[in-house]
Motif scaffolding. Structure first.
Motif, PDB file in Angstrom:
ATOM      1  N   TYR A  64       0.761  -1.228  -0.010  1.00  0.00           N
ATOM      2  CA  TYR A  64      -0.081  -0.093  -0.032  1.00  0.00           C
ATOM      3  C   TYR A  64       0.796   1.112   0.078  1.00  0.00           C
ATOM      4  O   TYR A  64       0.585   2.083  -0.740  1.00  0.00           O
ATOM      5  N   GLY A  82      -8.476   2.391   1.101  1.00  0.00           N
ATOM      6  CA  GLY A  82      -7.838   1.423   2.002  1.00  0.00           C
ATOM      7  C   GLY A  82      -8.851   0.089   1.669  1.00  0.00           C
ATOM      8  O   GLY A  82      -8.513  -1.201   1.730  1.00  0.00           O
ATOM      9  N   TYR A  85      -8.304  -1.335  -1.481  1.00  0.00           N
ATOM     10  CA  TYR A  85      -7.006  -2.385  -1.362  1.00  0.00           C
ATOM     11  C   TYR A  85      -7.240  -3.425  -0.548  1.00  0.00           C
ATOM     12  O   TYR A  85      -6.484  -4.508  -0.966  1.00  0.00           O
ATOM     13  N   CYS A 128      -3.984  -0.824   6.808  1.00  0.00           N
ATOM     14  CA  CYS A 128      -2.745  -0.583   5.964  1.00  0.00           C
ATOM     15  C   CYS A 128      -2.832   0.749   5.232  1.00  0.00           C
ATOM     16  O   CYS A 128      -1.644   1.425   5.278  1.00  0.00           O
ATOM     17  N   ALA A 129      -3.758   1.279   4.773  1.00  0.00           N
ATOM     18  CA  ALA A 129      -3.921   2.859   4.421  1.00  0.00           C
ATOM     19  C   ALA A 129      -3.519   3.868   5.431  1.00  0.00           C
ATOM     20  O   ALA A 129      -2.609   4.680   5.097  1.00  0.00           O
TER      21      ALA A 129
END
Length: 136
Positions: A64, A82, A85, A128-129
């Protein structure tokens, strides 16, 4: 933190069926050593499974961050991007990584598939984002 979030969400799902988090953590170990070996390794399988989850989370975070450095919208809209993703990361895990692992039959189906997809879309991807936005 992302690996622990993943383990906690999966453990919460399986706890309803009476499976404890130690058994849940053996699942990712099977991706490396196979299902039979993961069942016979005892506590070492749980430790290996935690290591696999950590490596998976590190790869997802790095992926990411790499994308966000190239596509600036990813950093500006971390929750929405996110979530997308998370769906992408789950697809890569379920359709590419797991079939090539030592436990190719470990893929999710039915309610577990939906639960994992939701975990990735609602928790793993956005985490993650948000972590990728941190400096350093």
């Amino acid at each position: 933190a992302v690996a622990l979030l993943d383990l906690a969400a999966c453990a919460a799902y399986w706890s309803v069926q009476g499976v404890d988090w130690v058994q849940v953590s053996r699942g990712p170990a099977a991706w490396v050593v196979g299902t039979d070996a993961a069942h016979t390794m005892g506590p070492w399988a749980s430790l290996l499974g935690l290591g696999v989850l950590y490596c998976l989370a590190a790869a997802e975070l790095a992926g990411y961050r790499w994308l966000a450095l190239r596509v600036h919208r990813l950093a500006r809209q971390p929750v929405r991007c996110g979530m997308l993703y998370g769906a992408f990361a789950f697809a890569v895990l379920d359709r590419i990584f797991l079939p090539l692992s030592a436990a190719p039959d470990a893929g999710a189906d039915g309610a577990w598939f939906i639960a994992l997809l939701l975990i990735y879309v609602l928790a793993i991807g956005p985490a993650c984002a948000l972590f990728a936005r941190q400096p350093g």
